[in-house]
Design an enzyme around this catalytic site. Structure first.
Site, PDB file in Angstrom:
ATOM      1  N   LYS A   1       1.116   4.172  -2.793  1.00 13.27           N
ATOM      2  CA  LYS A   1       0.799   5.567  -2.456  1.00 13.27           C
ATOM      3  C   LYS A   1       1.998   6.486  -2.717  1.00 13.27           C
ATOM      4  O   LYS A   1       1.831   7.628  -3.118  1.00 13.27           O
ATOM      5  CB  LYS A   1       0.331   5.663  -0.996  1.00 13.27           C
ATOM      6  CG  LYS A   1      -1.006   4.969  -0.740  1.00 13.27           C
ATOM      7  CD  LYS A   1      -2.127   5.571  -1.571  1.00 13.27           C
ATOM      8  CE  LYS A   1      -3.499   5.028  -1.230  1.00 13.27           C
ATOM      9  NZ  LYS A   1      -4.569   5.603  -2.060  1.00 13.27           N
TER      10      LYS A   1
ATOM     11  N   TYR B   1       0.839  -1.214   0.000  1.00 11.90           N
ATOM     12  CA  TYR B   1       0.000   0.000   0.000  1.00 11.90           C
ATOM     13  C   TYR B   1       0.867   1.255   0.000  1.00 11.90           C
ATOM     14  O   TYR B   1       0.617   2.194  -0.760  1.00 11.90           O
ATOM     15  CB  TYR B   1      -0.887  -0.059   1.247  1.00 11.90           C
ATOM     16  CG  TYR B   1      -1.877   1.067   1.410  1.00 11.90           C
ATOM     17  CD1 TYR B   1      -3.097   1.056   0.728  1.00 11.90           C
ATOM     18  CD2 TYR B   1      -1.626   2.127   2.275  1.00 11.90           C
ATOM     19  CE1 TYR B   1      -4.019   2.076   0.908  1.00 11.90           C
ATOM     20  CE2 TYR B   1      -2.540   3.144   2.456  1.00 11.90           C
ATOM     21  CZ  TYR B   1      -3.739   3.108   1.779  1.00 11.90           C
ATOM     22  OH  TYR B   1      -4.660   4.119   1.958  1.00 11.90           O
TER      23      TYR B   1
END
Ligand code: NAP
Length: 246
Positions: free
Chosen positions: A158, A154
């Site tokens: 990001k 993640y």
């Protein structure tokens, strides 16, 4: 005000995306509610937006798929004529320590959270370039700035969004298009509701304002960038995190 503008919000059936869609609609925009599985919620949101006097449509598309992202953008153009605001909000988590993370859990998070943003930008930019205007707002995360144990996939996605935002901003700024990212901290949605109260309390203690954020806090920042108040801002990452990362 965003009267007459068209906004696409990906993953808008619930959570932060829903709050963004409602805010932009409240400010007068026509809103395209993208969903992948939350059909009923997306349809309810269309009705809610219509009840406040704005226009909305719900469009099913898995934005991790290049062709589905294209259909979403083309549908918005067909129905509303222009694409003025693109909010890349859709995202997933598949948390786990790197040592135990499967290839699929890494790949699917990158495909949705990073490639999905590329897919939607890639199909919107030709239309925005013709218009010589557009606002692209990508939802990244504080963990893209800080990293986070248990979120290698993640936080990589990001952080990738931040590079994508800055590079795209440099490529298309001369065509009147701004590209920015918003980095939410810890926001109270389905994504974070899975955490135990103990974990939430630990996180709260690390936040300067000592409380979780609300989806509306992110929606307000999106509106700021999408409106004329954001006209001279591009290539930036704005943290909306109660003072989590600085
Ligand atoms: P959420 O409540 O879990 O909602 C996620 C949304 O993304 C849903 O609407 C979902 O649609 C959509 N989505 C997921 N995969 C998709 C795909 N392949 N195609 C289209 N839509 C897809 O999450 P949230 O908390 O609102 O998060 C929204 C964004 O903010 C995400 O990018 C997230 O990473 C980011 N963020 C959240 C926090 C936080 O604390 N909550 C913090 C930092 C950043 P369906 O329901 O239709 O599947």
């Amino acid at each position: 005000m965003l009267n007459g503008k068209t906004a696409i919000v990906t993953g808008a059936g619930r959570g932060i995306g829903k709050a963004i869609a409602l805010k932009l609609a409240n400010e007068g925009a026509n809103v395209v509610i993208n969903y992948r599985s939350s059909k009923e919620a997306a349809m309810d949101l269309v009705k809610e937006i219509e009840s406040i006097g704005s226009k909305a449509i719900a469009v099913k598309a898995d934005i991790s798929k290049f062709e589905e992202a294209e259909s979403l953008i083309l549908k918005a153009k067909e129905v509303f004529g222009t694409i003025d605001i693109l909010v890349n909000n859709a995202g997933i988590t598949k948390d786990g320590l790197l040592m135990r993370m499967s290839e699929d859990d890494f790949g699917s998070v990158i495909d949705t959270n990073l490639k999905g943003v590329f897919n939607c930008i890639r199909h919107s930019v030709p239309l925005m370039m013709k218009q010589r205007s557009g606002k692209i707002i990508n939802i990244t995360s504080v963990v893209g700035l800080m990293g986070n144990a248990g979120q290698a996939n993640y936080s990589a996605a990001k952080a990738g969004i931040i590079g994508l935002t800055k590079s795209t901003a440099k490529e298309i700024g001369s065509r009147g298009i701004t590209v920015n990212a918003i980095a939410p901290g810890f926001i109270d949605t389905d994504m974070t509701s899975v955490l135990s109260d103990k974990v939430k309390d630990t996180i709260k203690n690390g936040i300067v304002l000592k409380k979780l954020g609300k989806p509306e806090n992110i929606a307000d920042a999106v509106y700021f960038l999408a409106s004329s108040m954001g006209d001279y801002i591009t290539g930036q990452v704005i943290s909306v995190d109660g003072g989590m990362a600085f």
